[in-house]
Design an enzyme around this catalytic site. Sequence first.
Site, short mmCIF file in Angstrom:
data_model
loop_
_atom_site.label_atom_id
_atom_site.label_comp_id
_atom_site.label_asym_id
_atom_site.label_seq_id
_atom_site.Cartn_x
_atom_site.Cartn_y
_atom_site.Cartn_z
N GLU A 260 52.26 31.83 32.20
CA GLU A 260 51.49 32.59 31.21
C GLU A 260 52.36 33.61 30.46
O GLU A 260 52.01 34.78 30.34
CB GLU A 260 50.30 33.30 31.87
CG GLU A 260 49.26 32.32 32.38
CD GLU A 260 47.96 32.98 32.85
OE1 GLU A 260 48.01 34.14 33.29
OE2 GLU A 260 46.91 32.31 32.79
N ASP A 333 42.01 27.89 38.46
CA ASP A 333 42.08 29.35 38.42
C ASP A 333 40.82 30.02 38.95
O ASP A 333 40.02 30.53 38.16
CB ASP A 333 42.33 29.80 36.97
CG ASP A 333 42.66 31.28 36.88
OD1 ASP A 333 42.85 31.90 37.94
OD2 ASP A 333 42.72 31.81 35.76
N GLU A 355 46.00 32.15 48.10
CA GLU A 355 45.63 33.35 47.32
C GLU A 355 44.18 33.20 46.91
O GLU A 355 43.80 32.21 46.28
CB GLU A 355 46.52 33.45 46.07
CG GLU A 355 46.12 34.59 45.13
CD GLU A 355 47.01 34.70 43.87
OE1 GLU A 355 48.12 34.12 43.85
OE2 GLU A 355 46.57 35.36 42.92
N GLU A 361 36.44 37.98 38.63
CA GLU A 361 36.75 37.64 37.24
C GLU A 361 35.79 36.58 36.69
O GLU A 361 35.30 36.71 35.56
CB GLU A 361 38.19 37.13 37.15
CG GLU A 361 38.57 36.66 35.76
CD GLU A 361 40.02 36.19 35.67
OE1 GLU A 361 40.75 36.27 36.67
OE2 GLU A 361 40.40 35.73 34.57
N HIS A 503 35.65 26.36 34.10
CA HIS A 503 36.30 27.00 32.96
C HIS A 503 35.48 26.88 31.67
O HIS A 503 36.02 26.62 30.60
CB HIS A 503 37.69 26.37 32.74
CG HIS A 503 38.70 27.35 32.21
ND1 HIS A 503 38.64 27.84 30.94
CD2 HIS A 503 39.78 27.94 32.79
CE1 HIS A 503 39.65 28.68 30.74
NE2 HIS A 503 40.34 28.76 31.85
N TRP A 526 43.15 26.67 26.99
CA TRP A 526 42.47 27.95 27.15
C TRP A 526 41.04 27.87 26.61
O TRP A 526 40.38 28.89 26.48
CB TRP A 526 43.25 29.09 26.46
CG TRP A 526 44.46 29.52 27.26
CD1 TRP A 526 44.78 29.13 28.53
CD2 TRP A 526 45.49 30.44 26.86
NE1 TRP A 526 45.94 29.73 28.95
CE2 TRP A 526 46.42 30.55 27.94
CE3 TRP A 526 45.74 31.18 25.71
CZ2 TRP A 526 47.54 31.36 27.89
CZ3 TRP A 526 46.88 31.99 25.67
CH2 TRP A 526 47.76 32.08 26.75
C1 GCV Z 1 47.02 38.59 36.24
C2 GCV Z 1 44.16 34.30 35.12
C3 GCV Z 1 43.65 35.66 34.74
C4 GCV Z 1 44.79 36.59 34.41
C5 GCV Z 1 45.74 36.65 35.60
C6 GCV Z 1 46.21 35.24 35.92
C7 GCV Z 1 47.11 35.21 37.14
O1 GCV Z 1 44.73 33.68 34.02
O2 GCV Z 1 42.76 35.55 33.66
O3 GCV Z 1 44.27 37.85 34.12
O4 GCV Z 1 46.83 37.50 35.35
O5 GCV Z 1 45.11 34.42 36.17
O6 GCV Z 1 46.60 34.92 38.21
O7 GCV Z 1 48.29 35.47 37.02
#
Ligand code: GCV
Length: 681
Positions: A260, A333, A355, A361, A503, A526
């Site tokens: 990212e 994710d 993790e 979120e 998603h 995305w």
């Molecule tokens: C900290 C997703 C989240 C991001 C996060 C990323 C990650 O894309 O939206 O905010 O970044 O995961 O786990 O690195």
Amino acid sequence: MIVFVAISTLHAENGHQLWLRNRNPLPVTVNVVGAKSSAIISTAQKELQEGWQGKSGATFTLTLKSDKAILKDGFRLTANGVQANTEAGLLYGAYEILRRQQTGESIKDEVCNPSYEVRILNHWDNLDGTIERGYAGASIFWRKDDPFTVTEKDKQLWQEYARANASIGINAAVLDNVNSSPLILTADYLNRVKAIAEVLRPYGVKAYLSVKFSSPALVGKLKTSDPLDSEVIKWWNSKVKEIYTLVPDFGGFLIKASSEGQPGPQDYGRTHADGANMLADALKPYSGLVMWRAFVYSPNDKDRAKQAYNEFMPLDGKFRDNVIIQVKNGPIDFQPREPFSPLFGAMKKTSVMPEFQITMEYLGHSTHLVYLSPMWEECLQSDTYQEGKGSTVARCTDGSIYPQKHTAMAGVSNVGLDTNWNGYLFNQANWYCFGRLAWNNKLKSSDIAEEWLKLTFANSVSDKNSEVKNNDWEKNFLQPVKQMMLDSREAAVDYMMPLGLHHIMSANGHYGPGPWWAPKGMRADWTPPYYHQVDSIGIGFNRTKTGSDAVDQYHEPLASQFNDPNSCPDGFLLWFHHLPWTFKMKNGRNLWDDMCYRYDRGVQEVRQFQKVWDKAAPYVDSERFNEVQRKLRSQSTNAVLWKDACLLYFQQFSKMPIPYDLERPVNNLDEMIENDTRRRR
Ligand code: GCV
């Protein structure tokens, strides 16, 4: 039987005490005989003296003595004492006995060993005090104004935080965001890290840092951050030495690299292993660890779900033994439901750690009640079949199957400056259950929920009713509220993304629905349409052998089971298949109707939660009761929005009616899209 005191709590409860309310109406004395004098043992003694609810005048002994049956920071518990190999083990034993006294659990002679060596919170806290995906206020560690002064208030809060962690076995914390700032490695910030670490230490909690891979160039002003460059290696070695001079028990680094937009070894034509090993070598003399994240994906691949596996599998066996690859529970994710990441169990010669995301979120931030333990239990107990039947994710990561040198489990923290720490009382349960599962990955969600409810709500009668009896509490409060917690994750899956949809949330903060969102020029991976692939024929992502073939990353019999829509579990159906609207489900309904019923079921479940909670009024102090009641109302509204948005949007393609026995939508599609788009402008 829990000790229940029927006194009216006229004062409101703000939730700051978490599960450590530890109400002890009558002081009970205990004589704690300590092993030796040390900061951690003093913490254990103090906790026992202040929280003892056993026999008055009892003697309780803390014995530091090695015993082969006790592993890592485990302990042997008896009614009269705790024995451990480490000081931290004594502290965990002390918390265990206090918890059992408060919840009424039996205390018998037994050895309790942790499943994972490192049980770590990842704070996505930025150095300006904001928190990425944080829904409970600003950071407890960092702030924008006067960033380097350490106040007494700071220290008190860090101490309370450390205590809460230690009480559930968490022994480590990454203090800054994985999207990290290079400034964390500069002197002023490192001095603040030192101050934080000093407060965490007496509770056995070690500090870790997220670092930016390009720090040598950004902070050290070197020409490159190439991990094989000798100046770069020298720079990291000296930086690590500086950190250990300040923080002698520093835990190590967490790295988000080549992910990212974050820099990484690939920027220099190197591999993840080259990058991780260089840092591991720098940390090795101090026994530090590298937690290297496998959260990688590029816009060029046709299936994001396959990429981490494709990138990391060729590197299996190439990492140093103080590197652990940190893998999100699912391949995309932290979605409401994902199959487990195929990297679990497949990397056989590398340490791998799960993790999980505690902060919500994708699950309603701090507004929705979603108890996350069932989701994590589902992942941990998933059978990977990598070393035969029973090769669960838990066993593939805790050292039971592979001889990993180090084991760990990470949770993305939901802690912030809000008085109640987590933005919602019920989100405290998610911090709690993360710690409990990291300590013992075989625990049942139901048992954890029961513990948490007893610790959080017992002795908390409403000011409207001071005569509540113990057995009424169990029947009228504990059981129904526990059931509500246990049902809550499945309800959220139903009203957000049933049948393996994923998603499809609004891009606007990832709260609420957004299946339509696909602005011109945006990276396809995305946008929700990339994932739901809806068309007039049907819906879902074809990851079978005729599609992206992601199924092939799973060991048999899973690959075949996932590949066939008739044997694929309903929960993953549209994750792996693009199916026609008329596809016949196992329950006899067609796909469209079944989707409608599931969305509706999710909404009805939240309505049911509202009833459960309203009935709980006599058993909860008014402040906490009102907070939950208010949030459940918002959750209901949002659940209806999810259902209406997704069904009306997908109906444009299915062209089939919403079954007539279901409640009609109350929102208009155009307005929902307009609102979503307007908020984003
Ligand atoms: C900290 C997703 C989240 C991001 C996060 C990323 C990650 O894309 O939206 O905010 O970044 O995961 O786990 O690195």
